[in-house]
Design a protein around this motif. Structure first.
Motif, PDB file in Angstrom:
ATOM      1  N   GLY C  34       0.795  -1.224   0.000  1.00 59.07           N
ATOM      2  CA  GLY C  34       0.000   0.000   0.000  1.00 59.07           C
ATOM      3  C   GLY C  34       0.827   1.273   0.000  1.00 59.07           C
ATOM      4  N   THR C  35       2.135   1.132   0.114  1.00 58.41           N
ATOM      5  CA  THR C  35       2.951   2.335   0.309  1.00 58.41           C
ATOM      6  C   THR C  35       3.009   3.205  -0.938  1.00 58.41           C
ATOM      7  N   ARG C  78       7.596  -9.136   1.850  1.00 60.05           N
ATOM      8  CA  ARG C  78       7.921  -7.727   2.086  1.00 60.05           C
ATOM      9  C   ARG C  78       9.425  -7.468   2.017  1.00 60.05           C
ATOM     10  N   ALA C  80      11.560  -5.868   3.818  1.00 58.82           N
ATOM     11  CA  ALA C  80      12.408  -6.101   4.986  1.00 58.82           C
ATOM     12  C   ALA C  80      12.699  -7.583   5.155  1.00 58.82           C
ATOM     13  N   ASP C  81      11.669  -8.415   4.917  1.00 55.33           N
ATOM     14  CA  ASP C  81      11.853  -9.854   5.101  1.00 55.33           C
ATOM     15  C   ASP C  81      12.784 -10.424   4.037  1.00 55.33           C
ATOM     16  N   THR C 104      12.362   3.642   3.998  1.00 55.89           N
ATOM     17  CA  THR C 104      12.551   3.714   5.449  1.00 55.89           C
ATOM     18  C   THR C 104      12.221   2.357   6.051  1.00 55.89           C
ATOM     19  N   PRO C 105      12.638   2.113   7.291  1.00 52.30           N
ATOM     20  CA  PRO C 105      12.302   0.818   7.908  1.00 52.30           C
ATOM     21  C   PRO C 105      10.804   0.529   7.866  1.00 52.30           C
ATOM     22  N   GLN C 106       9.994   1.546   8.129  1.00 48.40           N
ATOM     23  CA  GLN C 106       8.544   1.321   8.141  1.00 48.40           C
ATOM     24  C   GLN C 106       8.046   0.914   6.759  1.00 48.40           C
ATOM     25  N   ILE C 107       8.518   1.625   5.744  1.00 44.36           N
ATOM     26  CA  ILE C 107       8.087   1.302   4.379  1.00 44.36           C
ATOM     27  C   ILE C 107       8.582  -0.091   3.997  1.00 44.36           C
ATOM     28  N   ARG C 108       9.780  -0.436   4.412  1.00 43.82           N
ATOM     29  CA  ARG C 108      10.307  -1.770   4.097  1.00 43.82           C
ATOM     30  C   ARG C 108       9.525  -2.865   4.831  1.00 43.82           C
ATOM     31  N   ASN C 109       8.970  -2.507   5.989  1.00 40.54           N
ATOM     32  CA  ASN C 109       8.139  -3.471   6.720  1.00 40.54           C
ATOM     33  C   ASN C 109       6.787  -3.672   6.069  1.00 40.54           C
ATOM     34  N   MET C 110       6.399  -2.744   5.207  1.00 43.00           N
ATOM     35  CA  MET C 110       5.078  -2.809   4.587  1.00 43.00           C
ATOM     36  C   MET C 110       5.177  -3.219   3.116  1.00 43.00           C
TER      37      MET C 110
END
Lengths: 162, 758, 294
Positions: C34-35, C78, C80-81, C104-110
């Motif tokens: 969704g980012t 995702r 990050a994974d 960013t970490p948050q975007i990479r988590n999503m």
């Protein structure tokens, strides 16, 4: 395009809310649940002020649809302190180390730090800076935030041993 | 003089726990029963005449409660420079003309923000487009279209300073050089977008919660634009998520919220988006600066001719102050006999520039300090030595400004030389690495009463209670910089009451004494601190009789107020708790509460500031000659802020200032297209430094005691945003040979200078 | 701007997701992280009446590596994974690097790798490494599935060959051979919260004599789509890679790019950086290939 009834599990509490499917998690937390500790600094996924933990991962709640958080575990800044007068080690360290100035980035910053420490309990300074790379701050210059996260990491590690 | 223990300590902010737990309330967190949401319609054109506005379709949209345009409002112009009514050039909603992309044209009140936004899109505005101007050079050219009819040549304000025999100095000098510099627009980028909530009550009274750094100014200007008595407007405190100068005026949405709340009888909220902020918000003045300097053979600065064109954008905003101060900052650091300043505030069809951390100083210092570094090189002198030759000292006069009552500039230079390893690193130069220096001086609040207030500049009210607690009420405005803590430290130090026993009421214009001009110009600690001390002194006078009668003291005795006790200084056994003392005083006053007010207005301090801070900063950088990227390796700072009241807060200000200064120098830049539209309206493209971009720092406080400041304190934080750009620019030159005279320093400019790209 | 209104569908299986796509044919979009999508809907006026979320589809987040099959990245895996998956970190350092430094970490988590590719932004950070590794996309629709080579995937900014009713089920990346080195370098004015102004990924595979058996070089953010540098690849293949050759090959990459001037950088700067980064990437690849355990 009817409202969808979803169950939000926030900080251990369960809320049933009917939401428009296009509402973001940040909006629903703030406007429906009135958990206003989650801040909206850009609503563009760039500043990190709206960071919450979703199933333990830090995400931008301004780019997460509320319906996508249905029945998933959400932690917001309001859920971090074990009791009203007892702060989480990260919160305590932010207060003690002067990592809070205007405070608008603070909730997101603390949650990003929590995510970081859960994945890397003893980060180096560079790892902390990278881990907080998605959270902008305009007041502190970040150095005291980095110090606070280092201190909290030690505190948390000591707590686990003891 | 020995200060009380609490002065100079690193006291954690008293508001920090609420902010760290999400309990602190910011304006956008407020939701009142029946609240409406407001949206602004803005001009899509940079310069145009409004021929017709039709709001019928917007009004007809279900959920819309009101729509207003300029013609519906009292049309009272406003601006912070009330002293010069002609400078007040803004209307909350445009009437005849729009002057920048984003100029406010209409406002809608609706049941929810989306409806308000849809309604805005339904408002029909017919414009007659006018030629627009985007540079100061175009604006002052002959025949340029006029942006404001009242300002011929598009110059709204001229400031001149002149002393000494400039021509003679230039004629006799050993070395003369002239340079031109350009600086760009950057933004405060406070994390909290502006928001306000207005609620009407009792017919024509209105309460406004707003994200501001000047509650008193908002109160006054809101009253005048609404055509109401000042007393009908109450501006209330909530947490403010940063300001840095960007929230120091009345803003159109504050007017529209109050006006619509009065018209609809319902509370109403405006919240800006980040794109609104970046595209239309206030910014730091871009400037074109010409500077000519003369030196003696020994490196003595003899004369300076400093000419500045400030790009003010469409309205004056705080531009007049910046125009004045730019000239003052051109001569504050160094003692030299001849100076001429010509500052012109120029209108262009861009979003208005205004105050931003340093108020004209970062721009002036970038030019002046870069020129010092250029001159040092040509004179064959070490840049720090050149500064030591010319540096101001305590007791020196800044001509036509003030005599400096405390100055640790030379000490700062010496200290920063030491901690940065300046001499050794310059001798033992590594390729791609460089050290550079920049210096600053800054004010501790302003003297010139441009707001034309009838009240004292700062005021504080102290109450003490029979349980030993106290209450401090003042209009000082904590926007993150820390006065909510620092002012309580000052009261605690003066009255001996523990800091946690002090309840603070701040920034409520109806419940705090008049006045406080707000948070700007690094004025709060010094000015409000002095008011607090005066109020506390009066409380002590009310309490003293209790001890004198209780212990039958000889009138020559002195009392001490410390550790929640009052005692005889020469005989501490003669003591009682503050609580008991207040109780007895209250009895003696037959129930009249112990309340006292203190005030501060700088007097006999010239027209600029009651005190001046100084400092020097060294940047160490690495430049990658292949990519042109500059990495700041470390920042070294030595500064003189008088006695720091709260050490941790001062450090926080310093580190935050470095972030802002580094962004200004290397990555932040508001980019406009040919039509005056801002291209970078997200934090993705408006690049301010992240945690990873911030270098480590080392800093030293130079010990001075400012006699005019509370417990010796003066400015600490705004000034530190000034030296970073010239320091980094100098370091970049030392590292790779690129001398920047036009900020920001981008990799492209570096590579062009090195001949690697065309 | 306000978010447009839509319905969100949350299928549990790929079949359901495909059904939903075809049922709502026009005005339907896939939602993963969704980012990008939600930003485009809120800021850029992108509209869709239906969003089909892939976030509850079973098995779509899988990431697996086996020497014989290579890497399989699930369509909803995702960033990050992927970045911290041991198999990716060990065998695909260029991809691991891209996944752990972008955004960013948050975007990479999503955000997901598939989403990063499907959005077809010229600056997509995972595209250049995956081009260098010779990745393919497995696209499914109701009628069946097909494999699309990533190098044939992009059509222009925001455009790809993916059909509207197709879903990327997985990204397949062949296992890198022995004596192989790969790397990714990006350049932007800031460390994070950023889009690469230039990105270069490379892979060098040496034969037993130390000659270049295979070379892959790919660029991001310097053309309408991520692109391969065929000229440089041909210059190197079959040759003994000395420093001078690497420099020449890196320099030749400039001819493969067609950069534009924009807010982030000028075309001239981008061209210069293509050369600098390509040379750095090649040197790093060679060092890894020569030291080459994997």
């Amino acid at each position: 395009m009817a409202k969808q009834t979803i169950e939000l599990r926030v900080n251990g509490d369960r809320y049933e809310v009917a939401v428009d499917p296009w509402r973001t998690l940040a909006e629903v937390l703030r406007e429906e649940l009135r958990l206003t500790g989650t801040k909206i600094g850009c609503n563009q996924g760039d500043c990190g002020a709206c960071t919450v933990l979703l199933d333990g991962r830090s995400v931008s709640s301004c780019l997460t649809l509320a319906v996508e958080a249905h029945q998933r575990e959400i932690t917001t800044i309001e859920g971090l302190a074990p009791s009203p007068d007892h702060l989480h080690p990260l919160q305590q360290a932010f207060v003690q180390h002067g990592a809070v100035q205007c405070g608008f980035c603070t909730p997101g910053m603390i949650l990003a730090a929590k995510h970081l420490l859960e994945n890397n309990p003893q980060p180096t300074e560079q790892e902390i800076r990278r881990g907080l790379g998605g959270n902008l701050c305009r007041c502190t210059g970040y150095n005291k935030i980095v110090e606070a996260v280092q201190a909290a990491a030690q505190e948390l590690a000591a707590g686990k041993e003891g | 003089m020995k200060n009380p223990r609490i002065i100079g300590q690193s006291i954690p902010r008293l508001d920090a726990p609420d902010k760290a737990t999400g309990r602190a309330i910011y304006t956008d967190d407020i939701k009142l029963p029946g609240m409406l949401y407001g949206k602004l319609l803005r001009s899509p054109l940079a310069h145009a005449r409004i021929k017709r506005i039709d709001v019928a379709k917007a009004r007809a949209l279900p959920g819309v409660k009101d729509v207003i345009i300029g013609a519906d409002t009292p049309q009272v112009k406003y601006g912070n420079w009330r002293l010069v009514p002609g400078s007040q050039d803004e209307l909350p909603l445009a009437v005849d003309k729009v002057r920048f992309v984003g100029d406010e044209v209409a406002a809608v009140a609706a049941l929810d923000p989306e409806t308000a936004e849809r309604a805005c899109a339904l408002i029909e505005v017919e414009y007659e487009e006018l030629p627009a101007i985007f540079t100061v050079e175009e604006a002052i050219a002959e025949g340029a279209p006029l942006i404001h009819d009242e300002s011929p040549g598009n110059v709204s304000l001229v400031r001149k300073i002149a002393y000494g025999d400039l021509d003679q100095m230039f004629a006799q000098a050993h070395y003369v050089r002239e340079d031109t510099f350009k600086v760009h627009a950057v933004q405060h980028a406070y994390l909290e977008p502006c928001a306000c909530v207005a609620q009407a009550e009792e017919g024509s009274r209105v309460t406004l919660w707003t994200s501001t750094q000047v509650p008193y100014i908002v109160q006054c200007l809101l009253a005048s634009t609404l055509g109401l008595p000042e007393n009908n407007v109450r501006v209330m405190k909530v947490a403010v998520g940063g300001g840095f100068g960007g929230k120091m005026e009345l803003r159109p949405w504050e007017f529209c919220a109050a006006f619509l709340a009065l018209r609809t009888g319902r509370p109403l909220k405006f919240t800006l988006t980040r794109s609104d902020e970046l595209a239309f918000g206030r910014r730091r003045h871009p400037m074109s600066i010409y500077s000519k300097v003369a030196f003696s053979k020994e490196g003595k600065l003899l004369a300076k001719d400093f000419q500045v064109l400030l790009d003010g954008g469409a309205y004056n905003a705080m531009g007049p102050t910046a125009t004045y101060l730019c000239g003052t900052f051109g001569n504050m650091l160094y003692n030299f006999p001849a100076y001429r300043y010509l500052g012109q505030h120029v209108y262009t069809n861009k979003p208005p520039a205004s105050a931003m951390r340093g108020f004209g100083a970062p721009q002036a210092a970038f030019a002046a300090e870069t020129q010092m570094n250029l001159a040092a090189q040509e004179l064959g002198l070490d840049p720090i030595d050149l500064r030591l030759i010319n540096a101001m000292q305590t007791g020196d006069e800044i001509p036509e400004v003030a005599t400096i009552s405390s100055c640790g500039f030379k000490e700062s230079l010496t200290k920063v030389r030491q901690i940065s390893g300046w001499d050794l690193k310059r001798k033992d130069k590594k390729p791609g690495r460089g050290l550079g220096i920049g210096c600053f001086s800054f004010i501790s609040g302003g003297v010139f009463n441009w707001f034309n207030t009838k009240y004292n500049f700062s005021a504080a009210e102290v109450k003490v209670f029979e349980d030993g607690t106290a209450q401090l009420a003042c209009m000082a405005c904590d926007i993150g910089q820390g006065p909510d803590t620092v002012l309580r430290q000052i009261l605690s130090a003066e009255l001996g009451v523990s800091i946690e026993k002090i309840r603070l009421i701040s920034m409520d214009t109806a419940a705090t004494p008049k006045a406080d001009l707000g948070t700007w110009g690094s004025r709060v600690t010094l000015m409000n601190g002095n008011a607090v001390i005066q109020a506390a002194g009066k409380i002590k006078d009310m309490l003293a009789p209790v001890l004198f009668s209780q212990f039958d003291l000889n009138q020559i005795h002195d009392l001490a107020f410390e550790d929640d006790k009052v005692f005889v200084r020469a005989n501490p056994k003669r003591s009682m708790s503050l609580a008991e003392c207040v109780y007895k005083a209250l009895k003696g006053r037959r129930g009249e509460p112990l309340t006292a007010r203190g005030y501060y207005t700088p007097r006999n301090k010239g027209l600029v500031s009651p005190a001046f801070s100084f400092g020097a900063q060294v940047a160490e950088v690495e430049v990658d000659a292949d990519t042109g990227l500059t990495k700041v390796v470390k920042m070294y700072t030595a500064h003189d802020c008088g006695v720091p009241i709260n050490k941790m807060s001062v450090e926080g200000q310093l580190e935050g200032a470095v972030q802002m200064g580094l962004g200004y120098t290397l990555m932040e830049n508001l980019i406009l297209d040919q039509q005056g539209r801002t291209l970078n309206t997200t934090f993705l493209d408006y690049k301010m430094p992240t945690a990873q971009d911030m270098p480590p720092g080392e800093s030293v406080d130079v010990d001075t005691y400012e006699p005019e400041g509370p417990f010796g304190a003066k400015e600490a934080g705004e000034g530190l945003a000034i030296p970073t750009a010239p320091a980094i620019a100098h370091a970049v030159y030392e590292a790779c040979g690129y001398r920047c005279k036009e900020l920001p320093i981008t990799p492209e400019k570096v590579l062009r200078a090195l001949g690697k790209i065309k | 701007m306000a978010m447009p209104h839509f319905t969100v569908h949350q299928p549990k299986t790929l079949e359901q997701a495909l059904d939903l796509l075809s049922r709502h044919r026009s005005g339907v979009k896939l939602l993963a992280g969704g980012t990008d999508l939600l930003m485009k809907m809120r800021q850029a006026g992108l509209k869709a009446e239906h969003l089909v979320s892939l976030n509850r589809v079973e098995g779509l987040r899988t990431i697996s590596y086996r020497d014989e099959d290579g890497l399989v990245i699930g369509g909803a895996a995702r960033l990050a994974d992927v970045g911290r998956h041991p198999g990716v970190a060990q065998h695909y350092p260029a991809l691991a690097h891209a996944c752990s430094v972008m955004a960013t970490p948050q975007i990479r988590n999503m955000g997901t790798v598939a989403g990063n590719l499907v959005n077809a932004a010229p600056s997509a950070d995972t595209a250049a490494p995956l081009l260098a590794y010779g990745a393919s996309l497995v696209a499914v629709e109701r009628g069946g599935r097909r494999q699309i080579k990533l190098q044939d995937f992009f059509r222009g900014p925001g455009l790809s060959v993916l059909e509207p009713l197709e879903i990327v089920e997985a990204i397949r990346v062949p296992a890198p051979p022995a004596r192989c080195g790969s790397a990714y370098e990006r350049l932007s004015a800031r460390s994070q919260v950023d889009i690469a102004a230039v990105g270069v990924a490379g892979l060098l595979n040496l034969d037993l004599e130390g000659r270049v058996l295979r070379c892959r070089l790919a660029l991001g953010a310097v053309a309408p789509t991520p692109v391969r540098c065929l000229e440089a690849e041909q210059m190197l293949e079959g040759q003994a890679p000395d420093e001078a050759l690497l420099m020449r090959a890196g320099a030749s990459c400039v001819r493969s790019c067609q950069p534009i001037d924009d807010v982030r950088a000028s075309a001239a700067f981008r061209r210069a950086m293509v050369q600098v980064l390509a040379q750095r990437v090649l040197k790093r690849c060679l060092a890894l290939a020569q030291g080459g355990a994997s």
